[in-house]
Design a protein around this motif. Structure first.
Motif, mmCIF file in Angstrom:
data_model
loop_
_atom_site.group_PDB
_atom_site.id
_atom_site.type_symbol
_atom_site.label_atom_id
_atom_site.label_comp_id
_atom_site.label_asym_id
_atom_site.label_seq_id
_atom_site.Cartn_x
_atom_site.Cartn_y
_atom_site.Cartn_z
ATOM 1 N N ASP A 92 0.591 -1.128 -0.329
ATOM 2 C CA ASP A 92 -0.236 -0.038 -0.109
ATOM 3 C C ASP A 92 1.019 1.183 0.176
ATOM 4 N N HIS A 93 1.824 1.306 0.768
ATOM 5 C CA HIS A 93 3.181 2.341 0.939
ATOM 6 C C HIS A 93 3.646 2.543 -0.715
ATOM 7 N N THR A 94 4.021 2.324 -1.425
ATOM 8 C CA THR A 94 4.392 2.196 -2.364
ATOM 9 C C THR A 94 3.520 2.196 -3.892
ATOM 10 N N PHE A 96 1.104 4.165 -2.914
ATOM 11 C CA PHE A 96 0.472 5.545 -2.578
ATOM 12 C C PHE A 96 1.583 6.819 -2.764
ATOM 13 N N ARG A 97 2.672 6.504 -1.942
ATOM 14 C CA ARG A 97 4.404 6.829 -2.352
ATOM 15 C C ARG A 97 4.493 7.691 -3.720
ATOM 16 N N LYS A 98 3.856 6.365 -4.502
ATOM 17 C CA LYS A 98 4.116 6.670 -5.843
ATOM 18 C C LYS A 98 3.435 7.786 -6.409
ATOM 19 N N ALA A 241 4.250 17.521 7.706
ATOM 20 C CA ALA A 241 5.451 17.410 7.617
ATOM 21 C C ALA A 241 6.996 17.956 7.172
ATOM 22 N N GLY A 242 6.045 19.230 7.070
ATOM 23 C CA GLY A 242 7.231 19.861 5.968
ATOM 24 C C GLY A 242 7.370 20.762 6.961
ATOM 25 N N GLY A 243 6.530 21.844 8.099
ATOM 26 C CA GLY A 243 5.891 22.741 8.294
ATOM 27 C C GLY A 243 7.206 22.650 9.988
ATOM 28 N N ARG A 293 8.590 5.655 15.210
ATOM 29 C CA ARG A 293 8.496 4.439 15.678
ATOM 30 C C ARG A 293 7.892 3.391 14.602
ATOM 31 N N ARG A 294 8.363 1.817 14.676
ATOM 32 C CA ARG A 294 7.949 0.920 14.202
ATOM 33 C C ARG A 294 7.598 -0.149 15.374
ATOM 34 N N THR A 295 6.862 -1.444 14.482
ATOM 35 C CA THR A 295 6.562 -2.188 15.111
ATOM 36 C C THR A 295 6.594 -3.426 15.157
ATOM 37 N N ILE A 343 21.509 10.896 9.226
ATOM 38 C CA ILE A 343 20.016 10.271 8.963
ATOM 39 C C ILE A 343 19.328 10.806 9.782
ATOM 40 N N ALA A 344 18.666 12.538 10.130
ATOM 41 C CA ALA A 344 17.519 13.328 10.160
ATOM 42 C C ALA A 344 16.694 12.847 9.163
ATOM 43 N N PHE A 345 16.760 12.602 7.727
ATOM 44 C CA PHE A 345 15.394 13.017 7.040
ATOM 45 C C PHE A 345 15.241 10.882 6.929
ATOM 46 N N ALA A 349 12.155 2.611 2.848
ATOM 47 C CA ALA A 349 11.094 3.224 2.975
ATOM 48 C C ALA A 349 10.469 4.715 2.942
ATOM 49 N N HIS A 350 10.504 4.595 3.729
ATOM 50 C CA HIS A 350 9.858 5.748 4.623
ATOM 51 C C HIS A 350 10.966 7.353 4.355
ATOM 52 N N ASN A 351 12.208 7.442 3.763
ATOM 53 C CA ASN A 351 12.670 8.097 4.133
ATOM 54 C C ASN A 351 11.962 9.785 3.656
ATOM 55 N N CYS A 352 12.656 10.794 4.524
ATOM 56 C CA CYS A 352 12.089 11.566 4.053
ATOM 57 C C CYS A 352 11.016 12.512 2.089
ATOM 58 N N LEU A 353 10.070 11.986 2.216
ATOM 59 C CA LEU A 353 10.160 13.010 0.761
ATOM 60 C C LEU A 353 10.239 14.002 0.765
HETATM 61 C C1 HEM Z 1 14.678 19.325 8.106
HETATM 62 C C2 HEM Z 1 13.537 19.148 7.485
HETATM 63 C C3 HEM Z 1 12.963 17.807 7.261
HETATM 64 C C4 HEM Z 1 12.899 16.417 7.899
HETATM 65 C C5 HEM Z 1 14.239 16.400 9.079
HETATM 66 C C6 HEM Z 1 12.224 15.287 7.680
HETATM 67 C C7 HEM Z 1 12.538 14.199 7.749
HETATM 68 C C8 HEM Z 1 11.562 13.149 7.728
HETATM 69 C C9 HEM Z 1 11.306 11.902 8.394
HETATM 70 C C10 HEM Z 1 12.545 11.385 9.834
HETATM 71 C C11 HEM Z 1 10.657 11.537 8.171
HETATM 72 C C12 HEM Z 1 10.476 9.768 8.110
HETATM 73 C C13 HEM Z 1 9.579 9.188 8.558
HETATM 74 C C14 HEM Z 1 9.843 7.860 8.602
HETATM 75 O O1 HEM Z 1 11.010 6.833 8.652
HETATM 76 O O2 HEM Z 1 8.725 6.562 9.359
HETATM 77 C C15 HEM Z 1 9.536 12.207 6.780
HETATM 78 C C16 HEM Z 1 8.889 11.846 5.680
HETATM 79 C C17 HEM Z 1 8.361 11.966 5.284
HETATM 80 N N1 HEM Z 1 8.477 13.339 4.713
HETATM 81 FE FE1 HEM Z 1 9.706 14.812 6.133
HETATM 82 N N2 HEM Z 1 11.423 16.211 6.862
HETATM 83 C C18 HEM Z 1 11.786 17.200 6.288
HETATM 84 C C19 HEM Z 1 10.525 17.815 5.682
HETATM 85 C C20 HEM Z 1 10.046 17.800 5.185
HETATM 86 C C21 HEM Z 1 9.554 18.211 3.659
HETATM 87 C C22 HEM Z 1 9.500 19.885 3.358
HETATM 88 C C23 HEM Z 1 8.318 17.688 2.683
HETATM 89 C C24 HEM Z 1 6.959 18.086 2.420
HETATM 90 C C25 HEM Z 1 7.392 19.548 1.542
HETATM 91 C C26 HEM Z 1 8.746 16.129 3.743
HETATM 92 C C27 HEM Z 1 7.171 15.816 3.628
HETATM 93 C C28 HEM Z 1 7.856 13.885 4.115
HETATM 94 C C29 HEM Z 1 6.872 13.242 3.387
HETATM 95 C C30 HEM Z 1 5.553 13.135 2.423
HETATM 96 C C31 HEM Z 1 7.172 11.831 4.657
HETATM 97 C C32 HEM Z 1 6.074 10.595 4.230
HETATM 98 C C33 HEM Z 1 7.326 9.543 3.679
HETATM 99 C C34 HEM Z 1 6.768 8.301 3.841
HETATM 100 O O3 HEM Z 1 5.903 7.843 4.539
HETATM 101 O O4 HEM Z 1 7.008 7.458 2.310
HETATM 102 N N3 HEM Z 1 9.683 16.855 4.890
HETATM 103 N N4 HEM Z 1 10.898 13.265 6.783
#
Ligand code: HEM
Length: 403
Positions: A92-94, A96-98, A241-243, A293-295, A343-345, A349-353
């Motif tokens: 599902d994640h794949t 939706f992310r697509k 997520a981006g705020g 978190r993960r489970t 690794i802040a992002f 698979a869920h790494n920050c989009l």
């Molecule tokens: C310094 C800024 C940011 C940090 C540190 C950050 C960090 C993260 C992290 C750690 C995750 C991983 C979630 C997981 O593993 O479960 C994530 C996911 C995500 N981030 Fe960011 N984020 C940032 C900025 C943004 C921005 C600007 C956007 C959009 C405009 C954004 C959109 C998303 C989305 C949509 C996901 C979910 C991805 C998924 O579930 O496949 N993030 N972010």
């Protein structure tokens, strides 16, 4: 060492690096009690955090990525039918992310760079004006850092910039610990976000534009359109997520530079050339997202600890980013750090989009702020966000001079 990674007080002055250091050294996969829950495993080493992020077959993002299990019926809950992409596993994640992936690739993000730079210019213009009227002082968080992500998300979704600012205030309420605000404030913020999202949905259906909200409404997953709740959850995720993540990186980053004047001087000596490595180091050093978190789906052994199916496993990014096994002199801010794979992002698979857009926002703001503002001085101590989830100052009264 007293370990408490739940109490927002532990994060009242930034990440609790003393606790992280002790855990990495003595108990890297630590069983953490949870007064109102089942307890969880706290992962503090880089290797374990990266490994669990990259293995959704064992470490699931369902039912939620928050430590507290969702109450069924709340907007953030997994109700069996609807959930946020952030809380889904493949396939599902794949799927939706697509749906939105192409908006967030590096080339797509680069197309926005010029506009983002213009927004940064506008934000710093306004901050300089405000400071002139206000004894040389602004709140760096609200007046400068917070403006950028709220404007960018508004642009992405095709909304008025001022609305982005209001939505972002709601994001902060969603991320603030319940004990630090009025009862029900977070749930109320989610409701308001949904009300606003519903208006957007109606408007964009009636008059689709060249924006992500309109494209989401037209997109298909498994041969069908998103239903209203699926759209609203996407909307909430993107706004959320981006705020305050980007905002906190900018405010926490400036604070780190002010604490390390030699590093600030080094950066300013060749701002364009040094921005990329400086930005990665600021991400490593500040880690705006505290945890995900993960489970566990199956029994699994991690660093010698037996984790049982169904148990919660929590990845502490701020600790992984200070792991001495991975980074030389991990507590030093070293903007020239080579090979800084922070690794802040997140990882896997869920790494920050949004990471490519986030990097462009950060660079644009640092460029404007450091070129046009100087002689930074705190006008009062920064007040940190009361949250065990997102880290960063929520106010930062700052004096400066126009450069
Ligand atoms: C310094 C800024 C940011 C940090 C540190 C950050 C960090 C993260 C992290 C750690 C995750 C991983 C979630 C997981 O593993 O479960 C994530 C996911 C995500 N981030 Fe960011 N984020 C940032 C900025 C943004 C921005 C600007 C956007 C959009 C405009 C954004 C959109 C998303 C989305 C949509 C996901 C979910 C991805 C998924 O579930 O496949 N993030 N972010």
């Amino acid at each position: 060492m007293h370990i408490d990674l739940l109490n927002p007080e532990s994060f009242a002055n930034g990440h609790p690096h003393d606790q992280y250091d002790w855990l990495r050294e003595n108990d890297p996969v630590h069983w953490h009690e949870e007064p109102e829950g089942t307890g969880f495993w706290a992962l503090t080493r880089f290797e374990d955090v990266a490994k669990s992020g990259r293995d959704p077959k064992i470490f699931s993002s369902e039912p939620t990525i928050m430590i507290t299990d969702p109450e069924t019926g709340t907007a953030l809950a997994f109700d069996g039918e609807h959930k946020m992409m952030l809380m889904m596993d493949p396939p599902d994640h794949t799927a939706f992310r697509k749906l939105i992936r192409s908006e967030f690739t590096l080339p797509s993000a680069n197309l926005r760079a010029e506009r983002i730079q213009a927004l940064a210019r506008q934000i710093v213009d306004a901050a300089i004006d405000k400071a002139e009227r206000n004894g040389g002082e602004v709140d760096f968080v609200a007046d400068v850092a917070g403006e950028m992500p709220s404007f960018v998300i508004a642009e992405l979704m095709g909304l008025p910039l001022d609305d982005g600012r209001e939505l972002y205030a709601l994001t902060e309420a969603i991320h603030t610990a319940p004990e630090a605000q009025a009862p029900g404030a977070a749930a109320m913020a989610v409701m308001k976000m949904f009300e606003y999202g519903s208006k957007v949905m109606a408007e964009k259906r009636a008059r689709p534009g060249d924006d992500l909200a309109s494209r989401l409404l037209a997109a298909e997953v498994d041969g069908r359109r998103l239903d209203d709740m699926e759209f609203l959850l996407f909307f909430l995720l993107l706004i959320d997520a981006g705020g305050d993540t980007t905002r906190n990186l900018l405010s926490g980053g400036l604070l780190a530079l002010m604490d390390n004047p030699d590093q600030l001087a080094w950066l300013k000596a060749d701002l364009e050339g040094r921005l990329p490595s400086a930005r990665e180091e600021l991400l490593r050093y500040s880690s705006p997202v505290i945890y995900m978190r993960r489970t566990a789906k199956h029994d699994v052994e991690l660093a010698g600890q037996q984790i049982r199916a169904g148990q919660k496993v929590v990845m502490y990014f701020g600790s992984a980013n200070r792991d001495g096994a991975r980074f030389d002199r991990p507590d030093a801010l070293d903007l020239a750090r080579p090979d800084n794979a922070q690794i802040a992002f997140g990882a896997g698979a869920h790494n920050c989009l949004g990471q490519h857009i986030a990097r462009i926002e950060i660079d644009a703001m640092l460029r404007e702020v450091l070129n046009r503002m100087t002689d930074f001085e705190l006008a009062a101590p920064p007040e940190w966000l009361a949250s065990n989830f997102i880290s960063g100052p929520r106010t930062m009264p700052l004096k400066f001079k126009p450069a």
